[in-house]
Write an enzyme that holds these catalytic residues in place. Structure first.
Site, PDB file in Angstrom:
ATOM      1  N   LYS A  55       0.677  -1.443   0.022  1.00 17.13           N
ATOM      2  CA  LYS A  55      -0.531  -0.172  -0.064  1.00 17.13           C
ATOM      3  C   LYS A  55       0.797   1.077   0.519  1.00 17.13           C
ATOM      4  O   LYS A  55       0.581   2.066  -0.704  1.00 17.13           O
ATOM      5  CB  LYS A  55      -0.692  -0.030   1.275  1.00 17.13           C
ATOM      6  N   LYS A  96     -11.139  -5.201  -4.795  1.00 18.89           N
ATOM      7  CA  LYS A  96     -11.656  -4.413  -4.216  1.00 18.89           C
ATOM      8  C   LYS A  96     -10.930  -3.247  -5.549  1.00 18.89           C
ATOM      9  O   LYS A  96     -11.367  -2.092  -6.077  1.00 18.89           O
ATOM     10  CB  LYS A  96     -12.226  -3.908  -3.769  1.00 18.89           C
ATOM     11  N   LYS A 119      -4.572 -11.942  -5.916  1.00 18.48           N
ATOM     12  CA  LYS A 119      -5.639 -11.692  -5.515  1.00 18.48           C
ATOM     13  C   LYS A 119      -6.740 -10.814  -6.134  1.00 18.48           C
ATOM     14  O   LYS A 119      -6.304  -9.823  -6.565  1.00 18.48           O
ATOM     15  CB  LYS A 119      -5.299 -11.074  -4.290  1.00 18.48           C
TER      16      LYS A 119
HETATM   17  P1  AMP Z   1     -10.840  -6.374   3.437  1.00 21.57           P
HETATM   18  O1  AMP Z   1     -11.465  -5.857   2.162  1.00 21.57           O
HETATM   19  O2  AMP Z   1      -9.440  -6.109   2.992  1.00 21.57           O
HETATM   20  O3  AMP Z   1     -10.797  -5.136   4.390  1.00 21.57           O
HETATM   21  O4  AMP Z   1     -10.766  -7.626   4.028  1.00 21.57           O
HETATM   22  C1  AMP Z   1     -11.944  -8.454   4.542  1.00 21.57           C
HETATM   23  C2  AMP Z   1     -11.613  -9.997   4.588  1.00 21.57           C
HETATM   24  O5  AMP Z   1     -12.296  -9.945   3.225  1.00 21.57           O
HETATM   25  C3  AMP Z   1      -9.938 -10.670   5.295  1.00 21.57           C
HETATM   26  O6  AMP Z   1     -10.344 -11.770   5.465  1.00 21.57           O
HETATM   27  C4  AMP Z   1      -9.776 -10.519   3.397  1.00 21.57           C
HETATM   28  O7  AMP Z   1      -8.669 -11.746   4.282  1.00 21.57           O
HETATM   29  C5  AMP Z   1     -11.121 -11.056   3.623  1.00 21.57           C
HETATM   30  N1  AMP Z   1     -10.860 -11.120   2.010  1.00 21.57           N
HETATM   31  C6  AMP Z   1     -10.595 -10.107   0.983  1.00 21.57           C
HETATM   32  N2  AMP Z   1      -9.648 -10.126   0.095  1.00 21.57           N
HETATM   33  C7  AMP Z   1      -9.853 -11.970  -0.245  1.00 21.57           C
HETATM   34  C8  AMP Z   1      -9.597 -12.539  -1.505  1.00 21.57           C
HETATM   35  N3  AMP Z   1      -9.608 -12.263  -2.824  1.00 21.57           N
HETATM   36  N4  AMP Z   1      -9.936 -14.227  -1.473  1.00 21.57           N
HETATM   37  C9  AMP Z   1     -10.915 -14.486   0.424  1.00 21.57           C
HETATM   38  N5  AMP Z   1     -10.747 -13.713   0.951  1.00 21.57           N
HETATM   39  C10 AMP Z   1     -10.083 -11.476   0.889  1.00 21.57           C
END
Ligand code: AMP
Ligand code: TRP
Length: 347
Positions: free
Chosen positions: A123, A209, A206
């Protein structure tokens, strides 16, 4: 000399997890996080789920958009099966113990630990000196989220593994420095076929978003046609599906689609292979698209319904914050005792 036998302190099982309101949610968030959060709640375990708005502002957020996205994440939690009566559902900034404990943990954690985090490096990019101080301290706030409730288990996707290891280090160092067995050392729960959902355009990256290509991900706000189109266009190789899971090795795009199918259908990848061995993607992709639409359609509809009632969402978050505060406040008062601060008293 023999060490005195210490009775291990047993901490009651408590689950905590958080999601940042920093953009719209993807299928990765749903399968890697939200769906599993609801499963934990339904196992009858005490569960707390948090929209981590303090984390979101470690990078710039438009104020009006942040508020909107905080409600949207809350709506996604509920639409995915989180029942605000069963789970404690709230947003982080309403419970001040998070920020207060984060400060104490900032003084326990070491700067070098923070610089090693891959999420910080990703980031912060090349000009890391110009990133916010909050972005560097991000994992210490995450440790505070977890430890503020003496959490024992944290369901997350694979990408959060390193942050969870750091949380464990911080809990251990606090206990060691102050000579207490106060914080549990929390366990990450990284389980199932979809702990790392990959991009539909590149099975080695991965699903995120923040990917500039919208075709790389399925958003929880996508309609049925968009979902079907994105799956139809997902990158694959020319081979049919193999006979067994091992046959997917070295075929990241194919493997990703099989894992997504398995997670959506509550099957193991082996069970999916048993059904589709030898099938062409011309057969498998439409089946996957139908399944995705069937599972995500009701969630999107419920999110849209809830988003039309922002006052209702705010009331749910307010009640959740009161419940969260009732757990965290006495724990933080104990932290004050341990650290040598005068705790707040009723007069
Ligand atoms: P965040 O959107 O970064 O706050 O992530 C929220 C949750 O979603 C966390 O537990 C991440 O590990 C999970 N997460 C985000 N992207 C993925 C992905 N591509 N595959 C699996 N889990 C994800
Ligand atoms: N860092 C997590 C992410 O980006 C979000 C998060 C913040 C979190 N606090 C947490 C996850 C506590 C689990 C527990 O996905």
């Amino acid at each position: 000399m023999t060490e005195p036998v210490q009775t291990p302190q047993v901490f009651p099982t408590r689950v905590f997890s958080g999601i940042q309101p920093s953009g719209s949610l993807t299928l990765g968030n749903y399968l890697g996080a939200l769906k599993r959060f609801a499963q934990k709640q339904n196992e009858g375990i005490e569960t707390l789920y948090c929209v981590v708005d303090l984390h979101a502002i470690t990078v710039w957020q438009e104020p009006a958009k942040l508020r909107q996205q905080t409600r949207e994440i809350a709506a996604a939690f509920i639409a995915s099966g989180i029942d605000p009566k069963k789970s404690v559902l709230f947003n982080q900034s309403q419970v001040s113990a998070h920020a207060e404990l984060a400060w104490v943990l900032n003084c326990v954690a070491r700067i070098g630990w923070m610089y090693r985090m891959t999420q910080f490096k990703d980031k912060a990019g090349a000009n890391s000196e110009n990133s916010s101080l909050g972005l560097l301290a991000y994992p210490s706030l995450m440790a505070a989220d977890i430890l503020a409730y003496k959490t024992t288990h944290v369901p997350v996707g694979e990408d959060q593994k390193q942050h969870l290891e750091l949380t464990r280090d911080i809990a251990n160092k606090f206990n060691h420095d102050y000579g207490v067995k106060f914080f549990p050392v929390p366990e990450p729960l990284i389980e199932g076929a979809a702990t790392r959902v990959m991009s539909l355009r590149d099975g080695t990256k991965k699903m995120s978003k923040s990917d500039p290509s919208d075709a790389s991900r399925i958003n929880l706000t996508d309609d049925a046609d968009t979902i079907a189109k994105k799956i139809r266009k997902a990158k694959t190789d020319p081979e049919p599906l193999p006979e067994s899971v091992e046959g997917l090795d070295g075929r990241p795009d194919a493997k990703n689609l099989v894992n997504i199918y398995a997670a959506l259908a509550d099957l193991t990848p082996a069970q999916v292979m048993a059904q589709y061995a030898g099938a062409q993607f011309g057969t498998f992709k439409p089946a996957l698209a139908d399944l995705a639409v069937e599972k995500l359609g009701p969630i999107t509809a419920e999110m849209n319904r809830l988003m039309a009632e922002p006052d209702e969402i705010d009331a749910i978050l307010g009640r959740g914050a009161e419940r969260a505060d009732a757990i965290a406040r006495p724990i933080f008062d104990d932290v004050k005792d341990i650290v040598g601060m005068i705790r707040s008293r009723q007069v």
